[in-house]
Design a protein around this motif. Structure first.
Motif, PDB file in Angstrom:
ATOM      1  N   MET A   1       0.834  -1.171   0.000  1.00 23.78           N
ATOM      2  CA  MET A   1       0.000   0.000   0.000  1.00 23.78           C
ATOM      3  C   MET A   1       0.881   1.237   0.000  1.00 23.78           C
ATOM      4  N   THR A   2       0.553   2.187  -0.825  1.00 26.64           N
ATOM      5  CA  THR A   2       1.311   3.424  -0.877  1.00 26.64           C
ATOM      6  C   THR A   2       0.448   4.565  -0.374  1.00 26.64           C
ATOM      7  N   THR A   3       1.074   5.488   0.328  1.00 28.26           N
ATOM      8  CA  THR A   3       0.366   6.679   0.775  1.00 28.26           C
ATOM      9  C   THR A   3       0.937   7.869   0.040  1.00 28.26           C
ATOM     10  N   THR A   4       0.082   8.790  -0.298  1.00 26.76           N
ATOM     11  CA  THR A   4       0.515   9.958  -1.045  1.00 26.76           C
ATOM     12  C   THR A   4       0.767  11.111  -0.084  1.00 26.76           C
ATOM     13  N   ILE A   5       1.932  11.717  -0.190  1.00 30.77           N
ATOM     14  CA  ILE A   5       2.282  12.889   0.596  1.00 30.77           C
ATOM     15  C   ILE A   5       2.644  13.972  -0.409  1.00 30.77           C
ATOM     16  N   GLY A   6       1.777  14.928  -0.597  1.00 28.30           N
ATOM     17  CA  GLY A   6       2.013  15.945  -1.613  1.00 28.30           C
ATOM     18  C   GLY A   6       1.965  15.307  -2.987  1.00 28.30           C
ATOM     19  N   LYS A   7       3.028  15.449  -3.746  1.00 32.97           N
ATOM     20  CA  LYS A   7       3.097  14.860  -5.078  1.00 32.97           C
ATOM     21  C   LYS A   7       3.938  13.593  -5.106  1.00 32.97           C
ATOM     22  N   THR A   8       4.403  13.150  -3.945  1.00 30.46           N
ATOM     23  CA  THR A   8       5.247  11.958  -3.899  1.00 30.46           C
ATOM     24  C   THR A   8       4.551  10.858  -3.116  1.00 30.46           C
ATOM     25  N   THR A   9       5.036   9.648  -3.287  1.00 27.80           N
ATOM     26  CA  THR A   9       4.517   8.520  -2.524  1.00 27.80           C
ATOM     27  C   THR A   9       5.650   7.904  -1.733  1.00 27.80           C
ATOM     28  N   ASP A  10       5.297   7.099  -0.749  1.00 29.30           N
ATOM     29  CA  ASP A  10       6.336   6.455   0.046  1.00 29.30           C
ATOM     30  C   ASP A  10       6.833   5.164  -0.596  1.00 29.30           C
ATOM     31  N   ASP A  11       6.287   4.801  -1.742  1.00 25.59           N
ATOM     32  CA  ASP A  11       6.727   3.607  -2.464  1.00 25.59           C
ATOM     33  C   ASP A  11       7.937   3.982  -3.311  1.00 25.59           C
ATOM     34  N   GLU A  12       9.083   3.354  -3.053  1.00 27.47           N
ATOM     35  CA  GLU A  12      10.306   3.710  -3.762  1.00 27.47           C
ATOM     36  C   GLU A  12      10.362   3.137  -5.168  1.00 27.47           C
ATOM     37  N   ARG A  13       9.395   2.325  -5.537  1.00 26.06           N
ATOM     38  CA  ARG A  13       9.419   1.710  -6.857  1.00 26.06           C
ATOM     39  C   ARG A  13       8.705   2.557  -7.904  1.00 26.06           C
ATOM     40  N   VAL A  14       8.465   3.812  -7.623  1.00 23.94           N
ATOM     41  CA  VAL A  14       7.800   4.704  -8.554  1.00 23.94           C
ATOM     42  C   VAL A  14       8.750   4.982  -9.714  1.00 23.94           C
ATOM     43  N   LEU A  15       8.227   4.923 -10.922  1.00 21.36           N
ATOM     44  CA  LEU A  15       9.047   5.151 -12.109  1.00 21.36           C
ATOM     45  C   LEU A  15       9.248   6.641 -12.354  1.00 21.36           C
ATOM     46  N   MET A  16      10.382   6.976 -12.943  1.00 23.46           N
ATOM     47  CA  MET A  16      10.633   8.355 -13.331  1.00 23.46           C
ATOM     48  C   MET A  16       9.886   8.656 -14.618  1.00 23.46           C
ATOM     49  N   LEU A  17       9.586   9.915 -14.800  1.00 25.56           N
ATOM     50  CA  LEU A  17       8.928  10.333 -16.027  1.00 25.56           C
ATOM     51  C   LEU A  17       9.888  10.209 -17.204  1.00 25.56           C
ATOM     52  N   PHE A  18       9.346   9.850 -18.353  1.00 24.08           N
ATOM     53  CA  PHE A  18      10.162   9.716 -19.553  1.00 24.08           C
ATOM     54  C   PHE A  18      10.796  11.052 -19.930  1.00 24.08           C
ATOM     55  N   SER A  19      10.062  12.133 -19.734  1.00 25.42           N
ATOM     56  CA  SER A  19      10.594  13.467 -20.068  1.00 25.42           C
ATOM     57  C   SER A  19      11.803  13.815 -19.197  1.00 25.42           C
ATOM     58  N   VAL A  20      11.802  13.351 -17.953  1.00 26.00           N
ATOM     59  CA  VAL A  20      12.950  13.590 -17.066  1.00 26.00           C
ATOM     60  C   VAL A  20      14.160  12.801 -17.555  1.00 26.00           C
ATOM     61  N   ILE A  21      13.938  11.582 -17.982  1.00 31.11           N
ATOM     62  CA  ILE A  21      15.032  10.747 -18.495  1.00 31.11           C
ATOM     63  C   ILE A  21      15.635  11.371 -19.746  1.00 31.11           C
ATOM     64  N   ILE A  22      14.777  11.818 -20.661  1.00 27.89           N
ATOM     65  CA  ILE A  22      15.258  12.461 -21.889  1.00 27.89           C
ATOM     66  C   ILE A  22      16.062  13.710 -21.559  1.00 27.89           C
ATOM     67  N   ALA A  23      15.541  14.547 -20.664  1.00 26.70           N
ATOM     68  CA  ALA A  23      16.249  15.779 -20.302  1.00 26.70           C
ATOM     69  C   ALA A  23      17.584  15.464 -19.626  1.00 26.70           C
ATOM     70  N   ALA A  24      17.629  14.430 -18.798  1.00 29.09           N
ATOM     71  CA  ALA A  24      18.878  14.066 -18.125  1.00 29.09           C
ATOM     72  C   ALA A  24      19.924  13.565 -19.115  1.00 29.09           C
ATOM     73  N   THR A  25      19.499  12.828 -20.136  1.00 29.75           N
ATOM     74  CA  THR A  25      20.466  12.346 -21.131  1.00 29.75           C
ATOM     75  C   THR A  25      21.020  13.494 -21.968  1.00 29.75           C
ATOM     76  N   LYS A  26      20.300  14.596 -22.020  1.00 31.08           N
ATOM     77  CA  LYS A  26      20.784  15.785 -22.746  1.00 31.08           C
ATOM     78  C   LYS A  26      21.632  16.681 -21.862  1.00 31.08           C
ATOM     79  N   GLY A  27      21.763  16.329 -20.571  1.00 32.83           N
ATOM     80  CA  GLY A  27      22.648  17.064 -19.671  1.00 32.83           C
ATOM     81  C   GLY A  27      21.986  18.166 -18.878  1.00 32.83           C
ATOM     82  N   GLU A  28      20.678  18.211 -18.800  1.00 36.63           N
ATOM     83  CA  GLU A  28      19.999  19.248 -18.019  1.00 36.63           C
ATOM     84  C   GLU A  28      20.235  18.996 -16.529  1.00 36.63           C
TER      85      GLU A  28
END
Length: 83
Positions: A1-28
């Motif tokens: 069971m995961t609980t939501t605190i603000g925009k995050t959850t306490d479950d560490e298995r949450v996936l990153m957004l694809f847009s964040v991955i793309i931006a990180a590979t470009k060096g942002e």
């Protein structure tokens, strides 16, 4: 069971957004920081070592050099990642 605190959850298995991955590979920097924060717990777990204090007591602690090396290896891997 995961609980939501603000925009995050306490479950560490949450996936990153694809847009964040793309931006990180470009060096942002902000996206790279999100990636590093996502893996911070795993990096801390991998860098745990048995340490001894000046009195000979043994305890577990984070090896800061190892944590820094793992962090930099993660950033290098993200930058060369091809999508």
């Amino acid at each position: 069971m995961t609980t939501t605190i603000g925009k995050t959850t306490d479950d560490e298995r949450v996936l990153m957004l694809f847009s964040v991955i793309i931006a990180a590979t470009k060096g942002e920097p902000q996206a790279m920081n999100i990636v590093v924060q996502h893996y911070a717990g795993y990096i801390a777990h991998l860098s745990m070592r048995k340490l001894r204090d000046e009195r000979g007591n043994t305890y577990y602690g984070i090896d800061e050099d190892m944590r820094d090396r793992l962090r930099s290896k993660l950033m290098q891997a993200v930058l060369i990642f091809k999508i």
